[in-house]
Design a protein around this motif. Sequence first.
Motif, mmCIF file in Angstrom:
data_model
loop_
_atom_site.group_PDB
_atom_site.id
_atom_site.type_symbol
_atom_site.label_atom_id
_atom_site.label_comp_id
_atom_site.label_asym_id
_atom_site.label_seq_id
_atom_site.Cartn_x
_atom_site.Cartn_y
_atom_site.Cartn_z
ATOM 1 N N THR A 124 0.798 -1.233 0.000
ATOM 2 C CA THR A 124 0.000 0.000 0.000
ATOM 3 C C THR A 124 0.832 1.286 0.000
ATOM 4 O OG1 THR A 124 -0.241 -0.222 2.409
ATOM 5 C CG2 THR A 124 -2.044 -1.050 1.051
ATOM 6 N N HIS A 125 2.134 1.158 -0.260
ATOM 7 C CA HIS A 125 2.942 2.378 -0.451
ATOM 8 C C HIS A 125 4.255 2.009 -1.128
ATOM 9 C CE1 HIS A 125 4.102 6.534 0.142
ATOM 10 N NE2 HIS A 125 5.248 6.168 0.690
ATOM 11 N N HIS A 126 4.519 2.650 -2.236
ATOM 12 C CA HIS A 126 5.748 2.398 -2.992
ATOM 13 C C HIS A 126 6.066 3.651 -3.811
ATOM 14 C CE1 HIS A 126 8.943 0.142 -4.720
ATOM 15 N NE2 HIS A 126 8.371 -1.038 -4.760
ATOM 16 N N HIS A 127 7.336 3.761 -4.228
ATOM 17 C CA HIS A 127 7.700 4.723 -5.288
ATOM 18 C C HIS A 127 8.584 3.930 -6.233
ATOM 19 C CE1 HIS A 127 6.315 7.684 -2.402
ATOM 20 N NE2 HIS A 127 7.204 7.244 -1.536
ATOM 21 N N LEU A 128 7.967 3.290 -7.207
ATOM 22 C CA LEU A 128 8.707 2.380 -8.093
ATOM 23 C C LEU A 128 9.818 3.087 -8.862
ATOM 24 C CD1 LEU A 128 5.601 0.397 -9.293
ATOM 25 C CD2 LEU A 128 7.582 -0.660 -8.204
ATOM 26 N N THR A 169 -1.276 10.360 1.093
ATOM 27 C CA THR A 169 -0.062 11.179 1.142
ATOM 28 C C THR A 169 0.845 10.662 2.263
ATOM 29 O OG1 THR A 169 0.797 13.453 1.121
ATOM 30 C CG2 THR A 169 -0.885 12.963 2.776
ATOM 31 N N HIS A 170 2.071 11.192 2.314
ATOM 32 C CA HIS A 170 2.958 10.920 3.456
ATOM 33 C C HIS A 170 2.508 11.807 4.619
ATOM 34 C CE1 HIS A 170 5.679 10.131 -0.066
ATOM 35 N NE2 HIS A 170 6.063 9.127 0.672
ATOM 36 N N LEU A 171 2.471 11.263 5.827
ATOM 37 C CA LEU A 171 2.164 12.121 6.979
ATOM 38 C C LEU A 171 2.847 11.605 8.240
ATOM 39 C CD1 LEU A 171 0.345 14.730 7.148
ATOM 40 C CD2 LEU A 171 -1.100 13.364 8.644
ATOM 41 N N ALA A 201 0.864 7.317 4.502
ATOM 42 C CA ALA A 201 2.067 6.497 4.610
ATOM 43 C C ALA A 201 2.836 6.899 5.858
ATOM 44 C CB ALA A 201 2.952 6.697 3.388
ATOM 45 N N HIS A 202 3.347 5.933 6.579
ATOM 46 C CA HIS A 202 4.227 6.060 7.753
ATOM 47 C C HIS A 202 3.477 6.305 9.052
ATOM 48 C CE1 HIS A 202 7.367 5.796 4.882
ATOM 49 N NE2 HIS A 202 7.019 6.922 4.285
ATOM 50 N N GLY A 203 2.935 7.514 9.269
ATOM 51 C CA GLY A 203 2.164 7.767 10.480
ATOM 52 C C GLY A 203 2.924 7.426 11.745
ATOM 53 N N VAL A 259 6.224 -1.331 1.322
ATOM 54 C CA VAL A 259 7.684 -1.370 1.294
ATOM 55 C C VAL A 259 8.283 0.032 1.223
ATOM 56 C CG1 VAL A 259 7.805 -3.672 0.249
ATOM 57 C CG2 VAL A 259 7.772 -1.655 -1.242
ATOM 58 N N ASP A 260 7.471 1.033 0.868
ATOM 59 C CA ASP A 260 7.942 2.388 0.572
ATOM 60 C C ASP A 260 8.867 2.351 -0.638
ATOM 61 O OD1 ASP A 260 8.110 5.131 0.689
ATOM 62 O OD2 ASP A 260 9.375 5.218 2.471
ATOM 63 N N GLY A 261 9.367 3.514 -1.052
ATOM 64 C CA GLY A 261 10.160 3.593 -2.276
ATOM 65 C C GLY A 261 11.412 2.743 -2.206
HETATM 66 ZN ZN ZN Z 1 7.081 7.155 0.513
#
Ligand code: ZN
Length: 491
Positions: A103-107, A271-273, A308-310, A359-361
């Motif tokens: 649910t979060h990536h930057h390929l 979004t990232h927060l 993302a993150h929180g 996994v995030d970017g």
């Molecule tokens: Zn990210």
Amino acid sequence: MLAYSLGLPHPLDATFLCALAFPAASGIINVYIQSTGDAAMKTLLIQNIASLVSCDDEDRVYENVDLYAENGVIRAIGQNLDKAADETIDARHMLCYPGLINTHHHLYQQFSRNLPQVQNMELFDWLKTLYEIWKNLDENVIRLSSLTGMGELMKHGCTTCFDHHYVFPAGAGDLIGTQFAAASELGIRMHCSRGSMDLSVKDGGLPPDSVVQTVDEIMKDSARLIETYHDASFGSMRHVALAPCSPFSVSAELLRQSAILARQYHVRLHTHLCETKDEENYMLEREGMRPLAFMQTLGWVGPDVWYAHGIHFNDEELKLLADTGTGVCHCPISNMKLASGIARVPEMLKLGVPVGLGVDGSASNDGSSLMEELRVAYLLHRLNSSREAPSGYDILKMATRGSARLLGRNDIGTLAPGKCCDLFLIDSRRLELVGACFDPKSVLATVGVRGAVDYTVVHGKITVKGGHLATIDEEKTALDAQRVCEGYLAR
Ligand code: ZN
């Protein structure tokens, strides 16, 4: 083509539901749903699955069962299913799980991994340095980074990928269309986002001028992409979300307009927060508010929003997330690599905050394996919270049904008749699993699986077989990607 809407049973199911309930060897009840009788249908039969972990509402684990799917939808889970199928898998020593959902990536960051110049940096400096590389993105880089990043995800059991793309250099081409095309080649279920940035360095943001756009440009392109690609039907392979980058690279107006547009089109917001303390200090200085309070004033809480993150939420903020159904994607490896902190996942789960895994970017991971993320999440919270930590099975559910909830889907994330046939299989006889499979629900997070899975199936189609991608030429793709990566970094 399946045309029924998300979350509702197929109208034919009510007619044909036989509910042949019978006790399995383990005392578990199986439900059988009969064929819809479509002449052109594609069928898959997986036989003699040693353990099938369903992640369903009853936490059922089936033993020695078959699974039968038609046109990408599971029709039956039961013993000795007498069905002929176009493809059959013998799974007599295999563990079977719902496909993992990222649910979060930057390929696009796939080609900026392991760079020595950023290895010791924290988020803000890390971003400012890497934007100088990312401003040279083009369609070719996006295609090959998407193929390699999602290929790696699929080899480790992932069947749905959300990507947060927010860097749109002028003249770079149709980057989101390119991502959807790459997903189709691979056969993965894809949720793309129309990300955005409108605050460059000269306006107090972090990115360079060449990668920001005006709110008008962003809104027009967002509407175009939703109208072109977003499909909300049951079993959809393509969703679009709106995802401005982060409060420190976008204006309040961009966030406000994005929320209005997303709700007009019934698409989700992301979004990232609360990723770092630097972000919290930046928002307190710029807006006089903590990040979540600022987002709340712009319409950014609710069951159609996930962050993302929180990491740096306080007690009241966690309660607000739970009360409003606002979700959080947990990215433990990235959070550890960038020294951002530890998300309060045990408290979130206790309060009922929707939590998924990501996994995030690739540049802050530096890989794309949700399987690895499962184990890291498990160990991180054991260390940090001891008895309060989520179990190995809790972490698996976070990456399956939890992630599905963040993406607004109830047709994926669990294995049951009527759900999409998204799953993966692991041979329990592999060396590193010998003597470790007494609890198949938790083994992926507690023991972990380092190599590729044996099979990944997306919408009833085999996409990974014997640990290799079955839909593209993996070796050629890797060679092409290496060549493009070197050219891109040399610019
Ligand atoms: Zn990210």
